[in-house]
Design an enzyme around this catalytic site. Structure first.
Site, PDB file in Angstrom:
ATOM      1  N   ASP A   1      -5.309  -4.676  26.301  1.00 44.55           N
ATOM      2  CA  ASP A   1      -5.034  -5.924  25.424  1.00 44.55           C
ATOM      3  C   ASP A   1      -6.162  -5.966  24.647  1.00 44.55           C
ATOM      4  O   ASP A   1      -6.895  -5.124  24.462  1.00 44.55           O
ATOM      5  CB  ASP A   1      -5.044  -7.216  26.415  1.00 44.55           C
ATOM      6  CG  ASP A   1      -3.988  -8.033  25.781  1.00 44.55           C
ATOM      7  OD1 ASP A   1      -4.268  -8.361  24.390  1.00 44.55           O
ATOM      8  OD2 ASP A   1      -3.368  -8.828  26.263  1.00 44.55           O
TER       9      ASP A   1
ATOM     10  N   HIS B   1     -14.283  -9.898 -12.454  1.00 46.08           N
ATOM     11  CA  HIS B   1     -13.280  -9.204 -13.303  1.00 46.08           C
ATOM     12  C   HIS B   1     -11.862 -10.221 -13.111  1.00 46.08           C
ATOM     13  O   HIS B   1     -11.007  -9.952 -14.327  1.00 46.08           O
ATOM     14  CB  HIS B   1     -12.819  -7.889 -12.979  1.00 46.08           C
ATOM     15  CG  HIS B   1     -12.027  -7.693 -11.868  1.00 46.08           C
ATOM     16  ND1 HIS B   1     -12.024  -6.539 -10.928  1.00 46.08           N
ATOM     17  CD2 HIS B   1     -11.260  -8.402 -11.159  1.00 46.08           C
ATOM     18  CE1 HIS B   1     -11.400  -6.789 -10.015  1.00 46.08           C
ATOM     19  NE2 HIS B   1     -10.600  -7.678 -10.154  1.00 46.08           N
ATOM     20  N   HIS B   2     -11.744 -11.297 -12.400  1.00 46.42           N
ATOM     21  CA  HIS B   2     -10.762 -12.218 -12.612  1.00 46.42           C
ATOM     22  C   HIS B   2     -11.282 -13.434 -13.616  1.00 46.42           C
ATOM     23  O   HIS B   2     -10.398 -14.183 -14.244  1.00 46.42           O
ATOM     24  CB  HIS B   2     -10.539 -12.835 -11.290  1.00 46.42           C
ATOM     25  CG  HIS B   2      -9.987 -11.945 -10.492  1.00 46.42           C
ATOM     26  ND1 HIS B   2      -8.630 -11.846 -10.090  1.00 46.42           N
ATOM     27  CD2 HIS B   2     -10.611 -11.341  -9.555  1.00 46.42           C
ATOM     28  CE1 HIS B   2      -8.460 -10.988  -9.222  1.00 46.42           C
ATOM     29  NE2 HIS B   2      -9.647 -10.564  -8.898  1.00 46.42           N
TER      30      HIS B   2
ATOM     31  N   HIS C   1       5.541 -19.598  -4.148  1.00 47.27           N
ATOM     32  CA  HIS C   1       5.759 -18.062  -3.905  1.00 47.27           C
ATOM     33  C   HIS C   1       4.634 -17.360  -3.568  1.00 47.27           C
ATOM     34  O   HIS C   1       4.683 -16.515  -2.806  1.00 47.27           O
ATOM     35  CB  HIS C   1       6.274 -17.689  -5.345  1.00 47.27           C
ATOM     36  CG  HIS C   1       6.731 -16.011  -5.277  1.00 47.27           C
ATOM     37  ND1 HIS C   1       7.493 -15.311  -4.540  1.00 47.27           N
ATOM     38  CD2 HIS C   1       6.053 -15.456  -6.003  1.00 47.27           C
ATOM     39  CE1 HIS C   1       7.424 -14.227  -4.648  1.00 47.27           C
ATOM     40  NE2 HIS C   1       6.433 -13.864  -5.803  1.00 47.27           N
TER      41      HIS C   1
ATOM     42  N   TRP D   1      -1.521 -20.705  -6.772  1.00 47.93           N
ATOM     43  CA  TRP D   1      -2.099 -19.971  -5.662  1.00 47.93           C
ATOM     44  C   TRP D   1      -3.584 -20.028  -5.598  1.00 47.93           C
ATOM     45  O   TRP D   1      -4.317 -20.139  -4.835  1.00 47.93           O
ATOM     46  CB  TRP D   1      -1.569 -18.793  -5.031  1.00 47.93           C
ATOM     47  CG  TRP D   1      -2.317 -17.716  -5.439  1.00 47.93           C
ATOM     48  CD1 TRP D   1      -2.276 -17.211  -6.882  1.00 47.93           C
ATOM     49  CD2 TRP D   1      -3.321 -17.082  -4.849  1.00 47.93           C
ATOM     50  NE1 TRP D   1      -2.999 -16.086  -6.912  1.00 47.93           N
ATOM     51  CE2 TRP D   1      -3.698 -15.854  -5.752  1.00 47.93           C
ATOM     52  CE3 TRP D   1      -3.597 -16.963  -3.480  1.00 47.93           C
ATOM     53  CZ2 TRP D   1      -4.709 -14.784  -5.235  1.00 47.93           C
ATOM     54  CZ3 TRP D   1      -4.594 -15.894  -3.270  1.00 47.93           C
ATOM     55  CH2 TRP D   1      -5.276 -14.898  -4.313  1.00 47.93           C
TER      56      TRP D   1
ATOM     57  N   SER E   1      -1.096   6.215   6.067  1.00 43.73           N
ATOM     58  CA  SER E   1      -1.942   7.320   6.358  1.00 43.73           C
ATOM     59  C   SER E   1      -1.416   7.754   8.011  1.00 43.73           C
ATOM     60  O   SER E   1      -1.632   8.802   8.362  1.00 43.73           O
ATOM     61  CB  SER E   1      -3.373   7.064   6.570  1.00 43.73           C
ATOM     62  OG  SER E   1      -3.780   6.716   5.312  1.00 43.73           O
TER      63      SER E   1
ATOM     64  N   LYS F   1      -7.807   8.597  -2.342  1.00 45.91           N
ATOM     65  CA  LYS F   1      -6.810   8.546  -1.171  1.00 45.91           C
ATOM     66  C   LYS F   1      -5.290   8.755  -1.742  1.00 45.91           C
ATOM     67  O   LYS F   1      -4.706   9.759  -0.817  1.00 45.91           O
ATOM     68  CB  LYS F   1      -6.709   6.720  -0.908  1.00 45.91           C
ATOM     69  CG  LYS F   1      -7.471   6.312   0.163  1.00 45.91           C
ATOM     70  CD  LYS F   1      -7.054   4.963   0.358  1.00 45.91           C
ATOM     71  CE  LYS F   1      -7.746   4.187   1.488  1.00 45.91           C
ATOM     72  NZ  LYS F   1      -8.666   4.754   2.428  1.00 45.91           N
TER      73      LYS F   1
ATOM     74  N   TYR G   1      -7.820  -6.578  -0.821  1.00 47.10           N
ATOM     75  CA  TYR G   1      -7.941  -5.611  -0.141  1.00 47.10           C
ATOM     76  C   TYR G   1      -7.605  -5.787   1.135  1.00 47.10           C
ATOM     77  O   TYR G   1      -7.081  -4.788   2.106  1.00 47.10           O
ATOM     78  CB  TYR G   1      -9.352  -4.669  -0.478  1.00 47.10           C
ATOM     79  CG  TYR G   1      -9.715  -4.389  -1.737  1.00 47.10           C
ATOM     80  CD1 TYR G   1      -8.979  -3.572  -2.464  1.00 47.10           C
ATOM     81  CD2 TYR G   1     -10.658  -4.958  -2.476  1.00 47.10           C
ATOM     82  CE1 TYR G   1      -9.080  -3.223  -3.704  1.00 47.10           C
ATOM     83  CE2 TYR G   1     -10.775  -4.663  -3.775  1.00 47.10           C
ATOM     84  CZ  TYR G   1     -10.220  -4.034  -4.465  1.00 47.10           C
ATOM     85  OH  TYR G   1     -10.342  -3.708  -5.854  1.00 47.10           O
TER      86      TYR G   1
ATOM     87  N   HIS H   1     -10.614 -11.542  -4.197  1.00 51.30           N
ATOM     88  CA  HIS H   1     -10.608 -10.214  -4.543  1.00 51.30           C
ATOM     89  C   HIS H   1     -10.636  -9.346  -3.582  1.00 51.30           C
ATOM     90  O   HIS H   1      -9.855  -8.510  -3.170  1.00 51.30           O
ATOM     91  CB  HIS H   1     -11.698  -9.386  -5.723  1.00 51.30           C
ATOM     92  CG  HIS H   1     -11.135  -8.402  -6.272  1.00 51.30           C
ATOM     93  ND1 HIS H   1     -10.047  -8.438  -7.078  1.00 51.30           N
ATOM     94  CD2 HIS H   1     -11.145  -7.106  -5.730  1.00 51.30           C
ATOM     95  CE1 HIS H   1      -9.543  -6.905  -7.202  1.00 51.30           C
ATOM     96  NE2 HIS H   1     -10.221  -6.138  -6.620  1.00 51.30           N
TER      97      HIS H   1
ATOM     98  N   THR I   1      -9.615   5.169  -4.472  1.00 50.54           N
ATOM     99  CA  THR I   1      -8.219   4.939  -4.453  1.00 50.54           C
ATOM    100  C   THR I   1      -7.575   6.243  -4.930  1.00 50.54           C
ATOM    101  O   THR I   1      -6.616   6.657  -4.226  1.00 50.54           O
ATOM    102  CB  THR I   1      -7.997   3.683  -5.481  1.00 50.54           C
ATOM    103  OG1 THR I   1      -8.808   2.781  -5.325  1.00 50.54           O
ATOM    104  CG2 THR I   1      -6.477   3.231  -5.414  1.00 50.54           C
TER     105      THR I   1
ATOM    106  N   GLU J   1      -9.568 -10.455  -0.658  1.00 54.19           N
ATOM    107  CA  GLU J   1      -8.136 -10.594  -0.358  1.00 54.19           C
ATOM    108  C   GLU J   1      -7.170  -9.510  -0.602  1.00 54.19           C
ATOM    109  O   GLU J   1      -6.366  -9.299   0.075  1.00 54.19           O
ATOM    110  CB  GLU J   1      -7.847 -12.073  -0.575  1.00 54.19           C
ATOM    111  CG  GLU J   1      -6.274 -12.515  -0.101  1.00 54.19           C
ATOM    112  CD  GLU J   1      -5.975 -12.679   1.076  1.00 54.19           C
ATOM    113  OE1 GLU J   1      -6.933 -12.766   1.856  1.00 54.19           O
ATOM    114  OE2 GLU J   1      -4.841 -12.577   1.403  1.00 54.19           O
TER     115      GLU J   1
ATOM    116  N   SER K   1      -7.168 -19.250  11.362  1.00 56.11           N
ATOM    117  CA  SER K   1      -6.440 -18.294  12.066  1.00 56.11           C
ATOM    118  C   SER K   1      -6.986 -16.981  11.804  1.00 56.11           C
ATOM    119  O   SER K   1      -7.161 -16.059  12.648  1.00 56.11           O
ATOM    120  CB  SER K   1      -4.862 -18.551  11.778  1.00 56.11           C
ATOM    121  OG  SER K   1      -4.227 -17.318  11.967  1.00 56.11           O
ATOM    122  N   SER K   2      -7.026 -16.520  10.435  1.00 55.57           N
ATOM    123  CA  SER K   2      -7.664 -15.328  10.191  1.00 55.57           C
ATOM    124  C   SER K   2      -8.795 -14.862  10.599  1.00 55.57           C
ATOM    125  O   SER K   2      -9.089 -13.913  11.092  1.00 55.57           O
ATOM    126  CB  SER K   2      -7.412 -15.253   8.412  1.00 55.57           C
ATOM    127  OG  SER K   2      -6.268 -15.671   8.018  1.00 55.57           O
TER     128      SER K   2
ATOM    129  N   ARG L   1       1.722 -15.707 -18.320  1.00 60.07           N
ATOM    130  CA  ARG L   1       2.095 -16.203 -16.733  1.00 60.07           C
ATOM    131  C   ARG L   1       2.364 -17.379 -16.729  1.00 60.07           C
ATOM    132  O   ARG L   1       1.918 -18.445 -17.523  1.00 60.07           O
ATOM    133  CB  ARG L   1       1.105 -15.751 -15.863  1.00 60.07           C
ATOM    134  CG  ARG L   1       0.788 -14.338 -15.777  1.00 60.07           C
ATOM    135  CD  ARG L   1      -0.527 -14.419 -14.664  1.00 60.07           C
ATOM    136  NE  ARG L   1      -0.256 -14.399 -13.637  1.00 60.07           N
ATOM    137  CZ  ARG L   1      -1.184 -14.135 -12.654  1.00 60.07           C
ATOM    138  NH1 ARG L   1      -2.446 -14.071 -13.024  1.00 60.07           N
ATOM    139  NH2 ARG L   1      -0.849 -14.303 -11.224  1.00 60.07           N
TER     140      ARG L   1
END
Lengths: 411, 627
Positions: free
Chosen positions: B109, B307-308, B80, B144, B273, B336, B262, B258, B333, B260, B174-175, B455
């Site tokens: 293009d 912080h993880h 998931h 994950w 926006s 925004k 964002y 982390h 944040t 990731e 790819s990314s 979890r």
């Protein structure tokens, strides 16, 4: 306004906010208290370690909720007030307002500063040097005449296995599994490690979790803040919080919170071996236990043949209320109902995977280090069938294990 | 004059009749077609990940439930998350990068059209590769986050982790390719006058994201390569008894993991926006603040990874430092959020479906952001880490935030993509179901976490007060299921040609992409506009600004717009690269170096790798001059 009066105002404002958040701390009713049926609650701590977290938890929750309410009101007002009502023309094309934007950049910085100071203070308090013994009101360690702490800290090594816990009392030489006792009148200091994968030791009522990592030792220490009456142990529950494989959700443990005098008695009983009213129970049980090959993995005090260390130490199994690492309640109807306990233990011995998936796989993997298999399970299907091992021998083992009780069975 | 210009554009259009048919899609290098391919395939993966979530919620409907086995449950939550992060949200963002960035900056293009096609095919094959593990009863079950040393060959024998680590390696490839492509595109292909600070905010946020991608994916790639070595060649990077350290993985993973987060949220912030100003009929309030706060988030995002890891025992100094940086992220944040609200303040807000989703983003993301401030404080995090409180937090951020933003984008840009409007009524029903579902599913999880529910737990104990909120969450999950279903019906209707014709500019928007036909011709802009402001099309329409739309730009258009030719080498390179990884699987996971097995692996992989090399050489020699 002079600088000093600004400072005075700031000090006063800080004092008001601090007082308000402390008052909020005390005034807020404890959500989900343990006594109302929330044994794993994080909001009802009973140790200094947990209370340190709790204080800042409440402060930040209050701040966050206030901010949320304000933003929500602002958003709602905006949406209602400026909904398109079909008036012609475009609204004024405002591109921004530097003063406002600087304002809402600085405001959150202020909030962050307000929150980070107590946060860092708490971090250092929680990870301070572990105390060597119980302290008096002034924070001085109480010393005996021999120059040693009057009530020295109880040091316990906690080892995460797959999927159960081993607890080793460093100074007392006691080893237990999945259930251990702590006193309410001296510090408790835990050394967390693992010899398998990463686990995390979490007894939410005592306080936050710490990971048990192979190759490392982590420490937490705490003093119970609740006063436990003699003869009325507190039942504190815990669980593994780090994903550790197939049966991760089935890796819990029980802590017996004891009055100081009770704890000393518990230690002296656990240092010895269980006594049996009926010697034949011990004899038949030990025979069957050996015959099934259980001794290869399990230890039992008072049974010289059982010195295995791959599996849980089973001494005083009769004290425990839960089997399979805090999972299966043996006494759902109270201690008087021995039949249920026998049935549960029999199931656990003969078909462990039905209670905890993956158990046999994991046990065999541990034993593979010694080049062994579970001897009684000849076909290796994880089930001890009557053909493989006689039911009366299982019965003998069940009686032997359940009769091993001290003065402190978990109710 | 406008008639003449239209005539020229039409003339050019006739000359460049777009190819149709399956082959033209397989060999396409058109950024808009690749964007649509990303859109459709990521929505399909999203549906799969959603079904996996439903399995999880059904298992947790009751305490001590046995609806699915522990092993299958672990596979479900692993897949998931892997699916939603790498195969749904990221490629859904990529769909918008592809479709929108060239249109927004006035380009014909991307900088490297064939590499763009390769990115897509690698993503598709990587996703299929990971999911093919289900066919071999080897679905990934390590989470994950794949924490070492659980993912080592000792505790994860078999091929489940092999599928996961190799699949992630393909997707990372790819990314990163896409990242470099878009950075180059944005820096080099902007229309005349399109300075960096006249770029639309979506392009800006995407620009930041591409830097995050190219700087963070190498970290996990290194981590994965070490894991591949541990599992195959007997190395000991993560295995403690022989001197390795499982925390090395955690640092490498979260140094990627982390940023990731964002990478997942910034594109949605960009879309919001774009949407909010259009439906408030005002410019974005304080656009420079929004841009700089996005840059700030991207920058500080690299300094918060530990912080993880507040529970692993890094010591009080490290804990304090990472707590501080983490809380500081709340500042950009918050900036925004206020800018978005004040964009609407004083406007004329119309509640069309895209705007409903965008407003929902602002509201739900605020909740997720504020709960994030709580566990930015380590003493609190010790009580929340790995509990359902965290699950609540990041689902508010990623479902209430990223997904709502992306759905807003789909409803907003669909008319531009396909030329037809989506059904407004169905859109609003879907939005309402989403709004109810997200809150009913994820809000009670805060309470479950506070009650101590962990979890990744297949079962939770009875008698611990957890039953009611879990039941609520499961019911809420079905609301989300129906919300997705209604939107998918809407999309399917749209693809089948239902809905009224959109016209060039259905929302009266401000940016260049709305000044060309819907769907755009494959060369996008017959005549390249010259940009004089950050809202060129609005200024032309409402402020008497210089012309940017095709019909109004002075002068005749070109008779011929040269475009890069289509190519089948990208998909062939992707096929061979996929096969190299497939061939790796059978021999992988032994945990020790075995010379014979290694030789066999080389014998199988060698020819495939040679095939890939041949395709790359052919690609290099191919004539791709625009024609």
């Amino acid at each position: 306004m002079s600088t000093s009066s600004v400072h005075a105002w700031l000090r006063r404002a800080m004092a008001v906010v601090a007082a308000a958040s402390l008052a909020g701390c005390d005034a807020l009713p404890t959500l989900w208290p343990a006594k109302d049926g929330y044994p794993y609650t994080t909001t009802d701590p009973i140790s200094d370690f947990g209370l340190l977290s709790q204080h800042i938890y409440v402060t930040i929750t209050v701040v966050v909720c206030v901010v949320f309410v304000l933003v929500t009101i602002l958003l709602a007002v905006t949406l209602i007030k400026f909904a398109d009502r079909g008036t012609p023309g475009n609204p004024e094309q405002v591109h921004g307002n530097i003063a406002m934007e600087i304002g809402w950049t600085i405001a959150p910085i202020g909030i962050v500063l307000f929150l980070i100071v107590p946060t860092i203070r708490t971090i250092f308090l929680q990870q301070d040097a572990a105390p060597i013994g119980a302290k008096d009101e002034n924070g001085q360690v109480l010393m005996g005449e021999d120059g040693k702490p009057l009530r020295p800290a109880v040091e316990i090594k906690v080892i995460g296995r797959r999927w159960w816990w081993q607890f080793e009392y460093v100074n007392e030489g006691i080893a237990t599994s999945n259930q251990f006792a702590i006193p309410d009148d001296r510090p408790v200091s835990l050394f967390l490690t693992s010899d398998t994968v990463i686990h995390s030791f979490w007894a939410p009522r005592i306080g936050g979790k710490r990971d048990a990592i192979p190759g490392r030792v982590n420490r937490i220490w705490f003093n119970l803040t609740e006063d436990i009456a003699q003869g009325q142990p507190d039942h504190i529950r815990g669980e593994c919080a780090e994903y550790c494989g197939e049966a991760h959700s089935l890796m819990r443990f029980e802590i017996l919170g004891l009055d100081g005098a009770d704890f000393d008695k518990w230690v002296s009983e656990y240092k010895g071996a269980p006594t049996f009213a009926d010697a034949s129970i011990k004899q038949k049980g030990e025979e069957a236990f050996s015959a099934a090959g259980c001794t290869g993995c399990h230890s039992i005090s008072g049974f010289a043949g059982a010195k295995g260390t791959q599996g849980p130490n089973l001494t005083f199994l009769g004290d425990r209320r839960f089997l399979a690492a805090g999972i299966k309640d043996m006494y759902p109807n109270g201690r008087a109902d021995q039949a249920t306990a026998r049935a549960v233990l029999t199931q656990w011995i003969t078909n462990p995977n039905s209670i905890k998936p993956g158990t046999t796989k994991s046990a065999n993997a541990s034993r593979a280090l010694d080049g062994m298999n579970i001897p009684a399970d000849a076909n290796g299907d994880g089930i001890l069938s009557p053909e493989e091992f006689a039911p009366e021998k299982v019965d003998a083992i069940v009686s032997y294990l359940l009769s091993q009780t001290s003065s402190f069975p978990l109710q | 004059m406008s008639t003449a210009a239209t005539h020229v554009a039409t003339h050019a259009h006739v000359e460049h009749e777009e190819e149709t048919g399956l082959w033209s899609w397989i060999t396409t290098v058109d950024h808009k077609r690749i964007g649509k391919l990303y859109l459709i395939s990521s929505l399909l993966f999203f549906a799969l990940g959603g079904l996996e979530a439903l399995m999880i919620r059904m298992q947790l409907f009751r305490p001590e439930n046995n609806f699915i086995s522990a092993q299958f449950y672990n596979e479900m939550f692993t897949m998931h998350a892997t699916t939603m992060v790498f195969l749904a949200i990221m490629p859904l963002s990529a769909a918008f990068f592809n479709f929108l960035i060239p249109l927004q900056i006035g380009a014909r293009d991307v900088a490297f059209p064939r590499m763009n096609a390769l990115s897509f095919w690698l993503f598709l094959f990587g996703g299929l590769f990971i999911n093919s593990s289900f066919l071999f009863h080897a679905a990934p079950d390590g989470g994950w986050f794949g924490y070492a040393n659980l993912t080592g060959s000792k505790y994860s024998p078999g091929h489940s982790i092999d599928f996961w680590m190799l699949g992630l390696a393909i997707l990372g490839n790819s990314s990163m390719m896409a990242g470099f492509n878009f950075i180059t595109t944005i820096l080099n292909l902007r229309a005349p006058g399109m300075t960096l600070f006249r770029m639309p905010i979506f392009t800006w946020m995407s620009f930041v994201v591409q830097f995050l991608v190219v700087m963070s994916f190498p970290m996990i790639t290194v981590g994965l390569i070490l894991l591949i070595f541990d599992r195959n060649y007997g190395t000991n990077f993560y295995f403690p008894p022989n001197g390795g350290d499982p925390l090395l993985w955690q640092h490498l993973f979260w140094l990627f993991g982390h940023p990731e987060v964002y990478i997942l949220i910034l594109p949605a912030m960009g879309i919001v926006s774009e949407v909010l100003p259009v439906f408030a009929r005002k410019p974005l309030f304080g656009a420079p603040f929004v841009i700089f706060s996005g840059i700030m988030i991207g920058f500080v995002g690299f300094g918060v990874w530990s912080h993880h890891m507040f529970t692993v025992g890094l010591g009080p100094v490290a804990d304090s430092a990472f707590a501080t940086t983490t809380m500081l992220i709340a500042v950009p944040t918050a900036v925004k959020i206020f800018n978005w609200i004040f964009t609407m303040w004083g406007g004329k807000i119309s509640f069309k479906t895209p705007n409903l989703f965008a407003i929902t983003f602002v509201f739900l993301f605020t909740i997720g952001g504020l709960s994030g401030v709580m566990h930015a404080s380590p003493p609190i995090d010790l009580q929340q880490q790995d509990s359902y409180f965290i699950v609540a937090h990041f689902h508010y951020v990623l479902v209430g935030g990223a997904l709502m933003g992306l759905f807003s984008g789909i409803y907003f840009y669909w008319p531009k993509m396909f030329g037809r409007m989506l059904n407004e009524r169905l859109g609003q029903i879907s939005w309402a179901l989403f709004f109810i579902g997200i809150n009913v599913t994820f809000f009670p999880m805060h309470f479950l976490g506070a009650m101590g529910m962990i979890r990744r737990s297949w079962q939770y104990p009875a008698g611990a007060g957890l039953d009611m909120y879990n039941q609520m969450a499961t019911v809420g999950a079905f609301f989300i299921f129906f919300a997705v279903l209604v939107s998918f019906i809407n999309f399917a209707r749209g693809l089948m040609g239902h809905g009224e014709l959109a016209g060039d500019d259905p929302w009266d928007a401000a940016t260049l992409e709305w000044s060309i036909p819907s769907p755009p011709p494959h060369y996008n802009f017959a005549k390249l506009p010259t940009v004089h402001s950050d809202r060129p099309f609005w200024d032309e329409k409402h402020e008497g600004g210089p012309a940017v739309s095709q019909a109004k730009i002075a002068g005749p258009g070109p008779h011929h717009v040269a475009m890069p030719p289509s190519s089948y080498w990208p998909i062939l390179v992707a096929v061979f690269q996929g096969l190299v990884f497939v061939a790796f699987i059978p021999g992988s996971g032994s945990g020790a170096f075995n010379y014979d097995a290694f030789l066999k692996q080389v014998m199988i992989q060698g020819p495939i790798a040679l095939g890939m090399l041949f395709c790359i050489l052919a690609w290099v020699r191919e004539d791709d001059t625009p024609r």
